[in-house]
Design an enzyme around this catalytic site. Structure first.
Site, PDB file in Angstrom:
ATOM      1  N   GLY A  72       2.578   2.582   5.421  1.00 53.31           N
ATOM      2  CA  GLY A  72       3.735   1.728   5.740  1.00 53.31           C
ATOM      3  C   GLY A  72       4.513   2.263   6.932  1.00 53.31           C
ATOM      4  O   GLY A  72       4.933   1.505   7.817  1.00 53.31           O
TER       5      GLY A  72
ATOM      6  N   GLU B 207       5.682  -3.374   0.953  1.00 51.44           N
ATOM      7  CA  GLU B 207       5.801  -3.072  -0.480  1.00 51.44           C
ATOM      8  C   GLU B 207       4.957  -1.839  -0.715  1.00 51.44           C
ATOM      9  O   GLU B 207       3.725  -1.909  -0.735  1.00 51.44           O
ATOM     10  CB  GLU B 207       5.326  -4.292  -1.285  1.00 51.44           C
ATOM     11  CG  GLU B 207       5.912  -4.307  -2.681  1.00 51.44           C
ATOM     12  CD  GLU B 207       5.024  -3.572  -3.653  1.00 51.44           C
ATOM     13  OE1 GLU B 207       5.238  -2.337  -3.784  1.00 51.44           O
ATOM     14  OE2 GLU B 207       4.140  -4.184  -4.236  1.00 51.44           O
TER      15      GLU B 207
ATOM     16  N   GLY C  40       0.835  -1.204   0.000  1.00 51.88           N
ATOM     17  CA  GLY C  40       0.000   0.000   0.000  1.00 51.88           C
ATOM     18  C   GLY C  40       0.862   1.243   0.000  1.00 51.88           C
ATOM     19  O   GLY C  40       1.988   1.235  -0.522  1.00 51.88           O
ATOM     20  N   SER C  41       0.353   2.297   0.617  1.00 53.16           N
ATOM     21  CA  SER C  41       1.038   3.588   0.527  1.00 53.16           C
ATOM     22  C   SER C  41       2.200   3.683   1.508  1.00 53.16           C
ATOM     23  O   SER C  41       2.221   3.022   2.552  1.00 53.16           O
ATOM     24  CB  SER C  41       0.041   4.723   0.810  1.00 53.16           C
ATOM     25  OG  SER C  41      -0.359   4.681   2.162  1.00 53.16           O
TER      26      SER C  41
ATOM     27  N   CYS D  15       1.714  -0.793  -8.683  1.00 53.40           N
ATOM     28  CA  CYS D  15       2.801  -0.159  -7.928  1.00 53.40           C
ATOM     29  C   CYS D  15       4.020   0.068  -8.805  1.00 53.40           C
ATOM     30  O   CYS D  15       4.659   1.102  -8.723  1.00 53.40           O
ATOM     31  CB  CYS D  15       3.139  -0.979  -6.688  1.00 53.40           C
ATOM     32  SG  CYS D  15       3.304  -2.723  -6.998  1.00 53.40           S
TER      33      CYS D  15
HETATM   34  P1  NDP Z   1      -3.273   2.598   2.096  1.00 55.60           P
HETATM   35  O1  NDP Z   1      -2.010   2.194   1.485  1.00 55.60           O
HETATM   36  O2  NDP Z   1      -3.263   3.792   2.952  1.00 55.60           O
HETATM   37  O3  NDP Z   1      -3.781   1.342   2.926  1.00 55.60           O
HETATM   38  C1  NDP Z   1      -5.045   1.194   3.441  1.00 55.60           C
HETATM   39  C2  NDP Z   1      -5.023  -0.102   4.215  1.00 55.60           C
HETATM   40  O4  NDP Z   1      -4.091   0.020   5.267  1.00 55.60           O
HETATM   41  C3  NDP Z   1      -6.341  -0.469   4.814  1.00 55.60           C
HETATM   42  O5  NDP Z   1      -6.466  -1.882   4.767  1.00 55.60           O
HETATM   43  C4  NDP Z   1      -6.200  -0.008   6.247  1.00 55.60           C
HETATM   44  O6  NDP Z   1      -6.929  -0.796   7.151  1.00 55.60           O
HETATM   45  C5  NDP Z   1      -4.745  -0.209   6.487  1.00 55.60           C
HETATM   46  N1  NDP Z   1      -4.257   0.753   7.483  1.00 55.60           N
HETATM   47  C6  NDP Z   1      -4.553   2.028   7.602  1.00 55.60           C
HETATM   48  N2  NDP Z   1      -3.898   2.575   8.645  1.00 55.60           N
HETATM   49  C7  NDP Z   1      -3.153   1.598   9.164  1.00 55.60           C
HETATM   50  C8  NDP Z   1      -2.233   1.516  10.235  1.00 55.60           C
HETATM   51  N3  NDP Z   1      -1.974   2.579  10.996  1.00 55.60           N
HETATM   52  N4  NDP Z   1      -1.639   0.349  10.449  1.00 55.60           N
HETATM   53  C9  NDP Z   1      -1.920  -0.708   9.682  1.00 55.60           C
HETATM   54  N5  NDP Z   1      -2.771  -0.702   8.665  1.00 55.60           N
HETATM   55  C10 NDP Z   1      -3.383   0.448   8.417  1.00 55.60           C
HETATM   56  O7  NDP Z   1      -4.340   2.628   0.930  1.00 55.60           O
HETATM   57  P2  NDP Z   1      -5.290   3.621   0.244  1.00 55.60           P
HETATM   58  O8  NDP Z   1      -6.324   2.790  -0.374  1.00 55.60           O
HETATM   59  O9  NDP Z   1      -5.716   4.724   1.158  1.00 55.60           O
HETATM   60  O10 NDP Z   1      -4.364   4.201  -0.929  1.00 55.60           O
HETATM   61  C11 NDP Z   1      -3.558   5.325  -0.728  1.00 55.60           C
HETATM   62  C12 NDP Z   1      -2.479   5.369  -1.794  1.00 55.60           C
HETATM   63  O11 NDP Z   1      -1.661   4.219  -1.711  1.00 55.60           O
HETATM   64  C13 NDP Z   1      -2.985   5.364  -3.222  1.00 55.60           C
HETATM   65  O12 NDP Z   1      -3.325   6.639  -3.624  1.00 55.60           O
HETATM   66  C14 NDP Z   1      -1.798   4.801  -3.978  1.00 55.60           C
HETATM   67  O13 NDP Z   1      -0.927   5.861  -4.319  1.00 55.60           O
HETATM   68  C15 NDP Z   1      -1.118   3.906  -2.968  1.00 55.60           C
HETATM   69  N6  NDP Z   1      -1.357   2.491  -3.200  1.00 55.60           N
HETATM   70  C16 NDP Z   1      -0.288   1.705  -3.469  1.00 55.60           C
HETATM   71  C17 NDP Z   1      -0.472   0.379  -3.747  1.00 55.60           C
HETATM   72  C18 NDP Z   1       0.675  -0.512  -4.073  1.00 55.60           C
HETATM   73  O14 NDP Z   1       0.478  -1.509  -4.752  1.00 55.60           O
HETATM   74  N7  NDP Z   1       1.867  -0.243  -3.574  1.00 55.60           N
HETATM   75  C19 NDP Z   1      -1.801  -0.223  -3.766  1.00 55.60           C
HETATM   76  C20 NDP Z   1      -2.865   0.671  -3.424  1.00 55.60           C
HETATM   77  C21 NDP Z   1      -2.627   1.981  -3.142  1.00 55.60           C
HETATM   78  P3  NDP Z   1      -8.081  -0.122   8.046  1.00 55.60           P
HETATM   79  O15 NDP Z   1      -9.055   0.449   7.099  1.00 55.60           O
HETATM   80  O16 NDP Z   1      -8.632  -1.217   8.876  1.00 55.60           O
HETATM   81  O17 NDP Z   1      -7.372   0.908   8.855  1.00 55.60           O
END
Ligand code: NDP
Length: 473
Positions: free
Chosen positions: A229, A246, A224-225, A280
């Site tokens: 991370g 990642e 994710g983001s 990504c």
């Molecule tokens: P995020 O990367 O911010 O992740 C959201 C996930 O992380 C949810 O499952 C959430 O769970 C969990 N999360 C949130 N806060 C925490 C925490 N403090 N500790 C652990 N887990 C947490 O995703 P977004 O969908 O908001 O996307 C944001 C940006 O990320 C996008 O704009 C894009 O640029 C990037 N992205 C990158 C990806 C990649 O493949 N590398 C894939 C998708 C997005 P909960 O809701 O239970 O808090």
């Protein structure tokens, strides 16, 4: 669809509260998913913990056999799963260059089957009259997997399968935007695994954070983001969790003046727009030498003008952006580029219809400091930036805080390879981009992550080393 349930200790589990899952092509609610609370998370972690001794005591061959059955079960249900994925994620079943929902399902099979072929052999460091020293790989314990919405099932498999093979048990949390395919797949696989080995909780807002801080979880694997991370890293400190992160990138490609544009343009387009740019390691900033700049922009714009964007039900090349948050981010970056004086060769504004549709957009004559160049758009929009000096292009490519992938394009492979080696990124491609495979390690440098996935290098991240010293004589 109110029968959507979590999977905890082999049981289908519901919750008092639910959250909506939206089809991004229609903005209509297609299902309501259980909103897990701390008690659900605790139950899932307890189940994973109690399943751990028996699962890790199995031989790797026993676990491998089960994992291969899991691949067969996915394959038997591939059409159904692809349909579910297409509906909740938005990607067409086939899509541009065949990179749609069926491609993701095919990727699941390839990754599961290749990963299942791996071993964790004991390494002998020394064996002489004084001692025998062996390096054993032990499962790290309970793994928490947090996955995103771009490739919901594939990335879940990237996390879950090496964990299971290594002897770990898993609590998985799919993105709140795309939980349905993961739930469907995991319920299909449930009877193949002992209860508690693989659990799925769904929630939003605090479950991810709860997992990162949970004392019963030994490792978090997150895709994710970068921002999230970093939060995970902070909250994982309590019990010193192992981490594989990642995170986002802003991959640059440098196109040298000897590049054959007719050959390169199609690949550049496909690797920038793969999954509607929501990948990504997609190509996200294109630096093209001034001698071929106009020709490359025209070639990319011609391809962009020939593709279709629409609901998956119309069998287009590209579907909608997956969610409103991301759609608005892409719209804002396009507006910023326009305000910076960039030229839009195609697209540039959302489609005038329901759904999060943004057409494939090629942007030229854009200043380096525009937000569209400096920030990861994660959508179907590509800035094409002109350069005259290759050292300057390399400096710009490296002048960001992230480093997932990068590429160099040239007819001279040795020259391209030498330049690619100077890119600050985890994977450097020559005359390609975004190509990943189950046996090649993949991960980011700088703020693109920690550790790698795939192949043997990825598998050992689900293990701790135990060094065995046997004295002799
Ligand atoms: P995020 O990367 O911010 O992740 C959201 C996930 O992380 C949810 O499952 C959430 O769970 C969990 N999360 C949130 N806060 C925490 C925490 N403090 N500790 C652990 N887990 C947490 O995703 P977004 O969908 O908001 O996307 C944001 C940006 O990320 C996008 O704009 C894009 O640029 C990037 N992205 C990158 C990806 C990649 O493949 N590398 C894939 C998708 C997005 P909960 O809701 O239970 O808090």
């Amino acid at each position: 669809m109110s029968d959507v349930k979590m999977l905890i200790n082999g049981e289908a589990v519901t919750a008092d509260e639910r959250f909506d899952v939206v089809n991004p092509a229609t903005e209509q609610v297609i299902a309501q998913c259980p909103l897990a609370n701390q008690a659900h998370l605790d139950a899932a972690v307890a189940a994973a913990k109690s399943a751990l001794p028996a699962w890790s005591a199995k031989t790797i061959d026993e676990r491998r056999a089960i994992i291969l059955q899991m691949a067969d079960r996915i394959e038997d249900n591939i059409a159904d799963l692809a349909q579910q994925l297409s509906e909740e994620q938005g990607k067409p079943i086939e899509g541009f260059a065949g990179l749609g929902a069926m491609f993701e399902l095919g990727g699941c099979l390839a990754w599961i089957r290749y990963t299942a072929s791996l071993d964790l052999p004991v390494e002998v460091i020394q064996d002489n009259d004084e001692a025998r020293i062996e390096v054993h790989r032990k499962p790290v314990g309970v793994v928490g997997s947090i996955t995103p919405w771009n490739y919901p099932l594939l990335i879940t498999m990237w996390h879950v399968i090496p964990g299971l093979l290594a002897g770990c048990t898993v609590v998985a949390k799919p993105s709140e935007y795309t939980p349905l395919t993961v739930l469907k797949a995991m319920h299909l696989l449930n009877d193949l695994l002992p209860p508690g080995v693989l659990n799925v909780v769904t929630g939003k807002g605090d479950i991810g954070a709860g997992m990162s801080a949970h004392a019963g979880i030994d490792k978090i694997v997150f895709t994710g983001s970068t921002t999230t991370g970093k939060r995970i890293m902070e909250s994982a400190a309590g019990n010193l969790k192992r981490l594989t992160l990642e995170l986002g990138g802003n991959d640059a490609a440098i196109v040298l003046p000897d590049t054959n544009i007719a050959e390169a343009a199609g690949k550049i387009f496909a690797t920038a727009m793969i999954n509607n740019g929501q990948t990504c390691a997609a190509l996200k900033r294109l630096y093209v030498h001034e001698d071929i700049y106009d020709e490359m922009c025209d070639a990319l714009a011609a391809i962009a003008a020939s593709v279709t964007t629409g609901p998956a039900t119309d069998n287009p090349d590209f579907g909608p952006i997956q969610n409103k948050m991301q759609f608005e981010k892409v719209c804002a970056l396009a507006e910023a580029a326009r305000a910076d004086g960039a030229t839009f060769m195609t697209g540039g504004a959302p489609l005038d219809r329901a759904g999060y549709f943004f057409p494939v957009t090629i942007v030229r004559d854009i200043p380096e400091q525009s937000r569209l160049v400096q920030e990861e758009p994660f959508g179907p929009i590509l800035p094409v930036v002109k350069f005259s000096d290759v050292e300057d292009a390399l400096a710009r490519a490296n002048a960001v805080s992230v480093g997932l992938g990068g590429s160099v394009w040239s007819a001279d492979i040795e020259k391209a390879k030498a330049l690619a080696a100077r890119l600050e990124c985890g994977t450097a491609w020559v005359n390609n981009h975004a190509m990943i495979q189950p046996d090649a390690p993949f991960g980011g440098v700088k703020q693109s992550g920690l550790g790698v996935e795939f192949g043997r290098y990825g598998l050992v991240e689900y293990t701790n080393i135990q060094t065995m010293q046997i004295a002799k004589g």
